[in-house]
Design an enzyme around this catalytic site. Structure first.
Site, PDB file in Angstrom:
ATOM      1  N   ASP A 174       8.193  -2.391   6.048  1.00 53.36           N
ATOM      2  CA  ASP A 174       8.401  -1.545   4.863  1.00 53.36           C
ATOM      3  C   ASP A 174       9.028  -2.361   3.728  1.00 53.36           C
ATOM      4  OD1 ASP A 174       7.507   1.048   4.718  1.00 53.36           O
ATOM      5  OD2 ASP A 174       9.202   1.913   5.799  1.00 53.36           O
ATOM      6  N   LYS A 205      -0.336   6.987   9.681  1.00 50.52           N
ATOM      7  CA  LYS A 205      -0.070   5.561   9.921  1.00 50.52           C
ATOM      8  C   LYS A 205      -0.724   5.129  11.235  1.00 50.52           C
ATOM      9  CE  LYS A 205       3.928   5.701   6.964  1.00 50.52           C
ATOM     10  NZ  LYS A 205       5.352   5.992   6.782  1.00 50.52           N
ATOM     11  N   GLN A 261      10.806   6.060   9.843  1.00 46.38           N
ATOM     12  CA  GLN A 261      10.321   7.053   8.889  1.00 46.38           C
ATOM     13  C   GLN A 261      11.506   7.706   8.166  1.00 46.38           C
ATOM     14  OE1 GLN A 261       7.024   7.664   8.126  1.00 46.38           O
ATOM     15  NE2 GLN A 261       7.815   8.993   6.532  1.00 46.38           N
TER      16      GLN A 261
END
Ligand code: NDP
Length: 281
Positions: free
Chosen positions: A120, A53, A97
């Site tokens: 997200d 990322k 995460q």
């Protein structure tokens, strides 16, 4: 029939070039889009994802920051970090995460992220917006998968879409997106009776299960679009949920693993971060 391979690397490269151009325009207005990733503990797979990322951000000229917290971090410290990033004007996107260590409350952590920084798309507000058809942040993996489906050039309206897997991060948002495209959507899961009877009807088949080679050629309608979301490690190799050899002989289009949806997921994270920054300018 031999299926056309939908190449995630190629699609990502052209999308990233476009994202880099928009990042540059924002920089000219004095804003550098910024992504913060919070990583708790040292799960090796998560560390690789987080590194990728960061590399993605650098590739398109974004600012990125990794907040690495020890595995025994408590909920208050985690939420304190999220609050700090919520207030930080350099940060337009925040990602926690997953999975978090078992002692932490994942839902509470996700709910703490400001919905406008939730790149997200896992915050309940963004999930609700997707279900009700309002504009919001779309989770990266289903957004990437839809982009790949669109590359077939098919008119999606009225097509039969079958999704195998009903997780909150892939299966359910994928179903909502395809419903929005006017597909007729069926969602299968571990209790589905006669899975193959459903998958054989699919013009668009999305496999998001986590079982290597579950979908075989005899389960696929000739000419179908087959999207393989699965990432499974088998004998040191990465394999999808779709048995590529038998399915590519029947399908019209297929995504490979690796080099398919996985590559697109990070690209869509960059896209979501860019759009979050554009909305905040
Ligand atoms: P989950 O484990 O959360 O969900 C798996 C789903 O598959 C569940 O709904 C489960 O049903 C269903 N399932 C399990 N076994 C069967 C079966 N035999 N037949 C039909 N359905 C079954 O996984 P995720 O959605 O998080 O991930 C799915 C896969 O996608 C994994 O391999 C993951 O690594 C990969 N992934 C890839 C990403 C990418 O970027 N390419 C991003 C995210 C995930 P039930 O609900 O009944 O338990």
């Amino acid at each position: 029939m031999s299926a056309v391979v939908l190449d995630g690397k190629q699609m990502s490269a052209s999308l990233r070039a476009e994202i880099a151009g928009r990042v540059q325009s924002l920089k000219e207005k004095g804003v550098t889009p910024g992504l913060a990733v919070i990583l708790v503990g040292n799960d090796p797979a998560s560390e690789i994802y987080v590194r990728n990322k960061g590399n993605g951000c650098r590739e398109v000229g974004m600012y990125s920051e990794t907040v690495a917290l020890p595995g025994d971090t408590d909920q208050a410290v985690l939420e304190g970090e999220i609050d700090r990033l919520n207030r930080d004007p350099r940060i337009h996107g925040i990602l926690v995460q997953l999975p978090l260590p078992a002692h932490l409350d994942e839902a509470a952590a996700l709910a703490r992220i400001l919905p406008e920084k939730d790149v997200d798309g896992f915050h309940l507000l963004n999930a609700g917006r997707l279900m009700t058809g309002e504009a919001g942040v779309i989770p990266c993996t289903p957004r990437g998968a839809l982009h790949m489906i669109r590359q077939t050039g098919l008119n999606l309206s009225g097509l039969e879409a079958v999704i195998v897997g009903r997780s909150n991060i892939v299966g359910k948002p994928m179903a909502a997106l395809l419903l929005r495209e006017n597909c007729t959507v069926t969602v299968c899961h571990s209790r589905t009776a006669n899975l193959a009877e459903h998958t054989r009807r699919a013009d668009i088949l999305v496999a998001a299960v986590g079982k290597a080679g579950l979908i075989t050629g005899d389960m696929v309608k000739p000419g179908a679009v087959v999207i393989d979301v699965g990432i499974n490690r088998v004998d040191g190799k990465v394999r999808g949920d779709v048995d590529f050899d038998s399915v590519s002989a029947v399908a019209g289009w297929i995504t490979p693993v690796p080099g398919g949806v996985g590559k697109m997921t990070i690209t869509m994270l960059l896209q979501n971060t860019l759009e979050a920054a554009e909305r905040m300018v």
